[in-house]
Design a protein around this motif. Sequence first.
Motif, PDB file in Angstrom:
ATOM      1  N   ALA A   1      -4.148  -2.202  -7.763  1.00 22.17           N
ATOM      2  CA  ALA A   1      -3.872  -3.309  -8.121  1.00 22.17           C
ATOM      3  C   ALA A   1      -5.648  -4.241  -8.346  1.00 22.17           C
ATOM      4  CB  ALA A   1      -2.924  -3.680  -7.379  1.00 22.17           C
TER       5      ALA A   1
ATOM      6  N   HIS B   1      -2.400  -1.932 -12.006  1.00 21.15           N
ATOM      7  CA  HIS B   1      -1.624  -2.838 -12.504  1.00 21.15           C
ATOM      8  C   HIS B   1      -3.081  -4.095 -12.519  1.00 21.15           C
ATOM      9  CE1 HIS B   1       1.985  -1.833 -10.487  1.00 21.15           C
ATOM     10  NE2 HIS B   1       2.083  -1.883 -11.934  1.00 21.15           N
TER      11      HIS B   1
ATOM     12  N   ILE C   1      -3.515  -8.781 -11.800  1.00 20.21           N
ATOM     13  CA  ILE C   1      -2.640  -9.255 -11.382  1.00 20.21           C
ATOM     14  C   ILE C   1      -3.285 -10.919 -12.225  1.00 20.21           C
ATOM     15  CG2 ILE C   1      -1.395 -10.756 -10.246  1.00 20.21           C
ATOM     16  CD1 ILE C   1      -0.950  -7.870  -9.316  1.00 20.21           C
TER      17      ILE C   1
ATOM     18  N   SER D   1       3.479 -10.504  -6.847  1.00 19.65           N
ATOM     19  CA  SER D   1       3.819  -9.226  -8.044  1.00 19.65           C
ATOM     20  C   SER D   1       3.004  -8.338  -7.336  1.00 19.65           C
ATOM     21  CB  SER D   1       2.365  -9.575  -9.100  1.00 19.65           C
ATOM     22  OG  SER D   1       2.966 -10.522  -9.349  1.00 19.65           O
ATOM     23  N   LEU D   2       2.066  -7.980  -6.036  1.00 23.16           N
ATOM     24  CA  LEU D   2       1.519  -7.236  -5.305  1.00 23.16           C
ATOM     25  C   LEU D   2       2.126  -6.538  -4.721  1.00 23.16           C
ATOM     26  CD1 LEU D   2      -1.824  -8.959  -4.682  1.00 23.16           C
ATOM     27  CD2 LEU D   2      -1.701  -6.327  -6.062  1.00 23.16           C
TER      28      LEU D   2
ATOM     29  N   SER E   1       3.783  -4.888  -6.881  1.00 19.58           N
ATOM     30  CA  SER E   1       3.602  -3.558  -7.332  1.00 19.58           C
ATOM     31  C   SER E   1       2.596  -1.678  -5.981  1.00 19.58           C
ATOM     32  CB  SER E   1       1.587  -3.914  -7.549  1.00 19.58           C
ATOM     33  OG  SER E   1       0.297  -3.095  -7.658  1.00 19.58           O
ATOM     34  N   HIS E   2       2.539  -2.493  -4.836  1.00 19.98           N
ATOM     35  CA  HIS E   2       3.511  -1.816  -3.676  1.00 19.98           C
ATOM     36  C   HIS E   2       4.717  -0.826  -3.412  1.00 19.98           C
ATOM     37  CE1 HIS E   2       2.438   0.333  -0.359  1.00 19.98           C
ATOM     38  NE2 HIS E   2       3.533   0.065   0.369  1.00 19.98           N
TER      39      HIS E   2
ATOM     40  N   THR F   1       1.188   1.275  -5.968  1.00 22.37           N
ATOM     41  CA  THR F   1      -0.728   1.102  -5.604  1.00 22.37           C
ATOM     42  C   THR F   1      -0.232   0.568  -4.165  1.00 22.37           C
ATOM     43  OG1 THR F   1      -0.159  -1.100  -5.940  1.00 22.37           O
ATOM     44  CG2 THR F   1      -0.616  -0.178  -7.775  1.00 22.37           C
TER      45      THR F   1
ATOM     46  N   TRP G   1      -5.995  -2.456  -2.999  1.00 21.85           N
ATOM     47  CA  TRP G   1      -6.004  -3.447  -4.114  1.00 21.85           C
ATOM     48  C   TRP G   1      -7.033  -4.403  -3.987  1.00 21.85           C
ATOM     49  CZ3 TRP G   1      -0.610  -6.469  -1.183  1.00 21.85           C
ATOM     50  CH2 TRP G   1       0.053  -5.921  -1.983  1.00 21.85           C
TER      51      TRP G   1
END
Length: 193
Positions: free
Chosen positions: A33, A56, A58, A72-73, A76-77, A82, A85
């Motif tokens: 991400a 991803h 963001i 969001s992160l 994401s994981h 993901t 990062w």
Amino acid sequence: MSTVQELLDANEKYSKSFGDKARLAMPPARHFAILTCMDARLDPAKYAGLREGDAHVIRNAGGRVSDDAVRSLVISHKLLGTNEWFVVHHTDCGMETFTGEVMRDLLERSLDTAVIDERGWHDVGKTPGSSEGEFIDWLTIDDQDRSVVRDVQRLRSHPLVPGYIPIFGYVYDVKTGRLREVPAATEAGRAAH
Ligand SMILES: [Zn+2]
């Protein structure tokens, strides 16, 4: 032609050659991400070589680790797998041109677009303003490297972010298109094991 029509025409062309992208899976195929600025000069798909389905991306003003970027992160994981990062800020960021105090003052004067000159931002609007800007942390930037380090540190020490995710910090140069690593950020973002 209106912006709406231009957008719809571009989309029509895009969808005609959509091809096998219909079969892409939801989780990012390359398991990473990027958090970066919304600046129109940055195109993460191009500067990082992404295709649909890869990663991803963001984006917000500054590419800062706001509470919503954390949200969001973590999704994401936790839900989409993901496991690396990247925090990417950039040179000549608009977030370096004002402070939270300046923004609050501009918004209190009017809601219209302000102007900037060599003395800074000025409000020239006609609509009424609002004091609601008091309640937002504008997350401005006074030093690109320091903001990248701080943001990586915030992610690294966040209770919802597992220690095994490496977090890398970069500054994108709008004059060359090149990414420059911020070693102190990458060091702060090193995975625990
Ligand atoms: Zn920016």
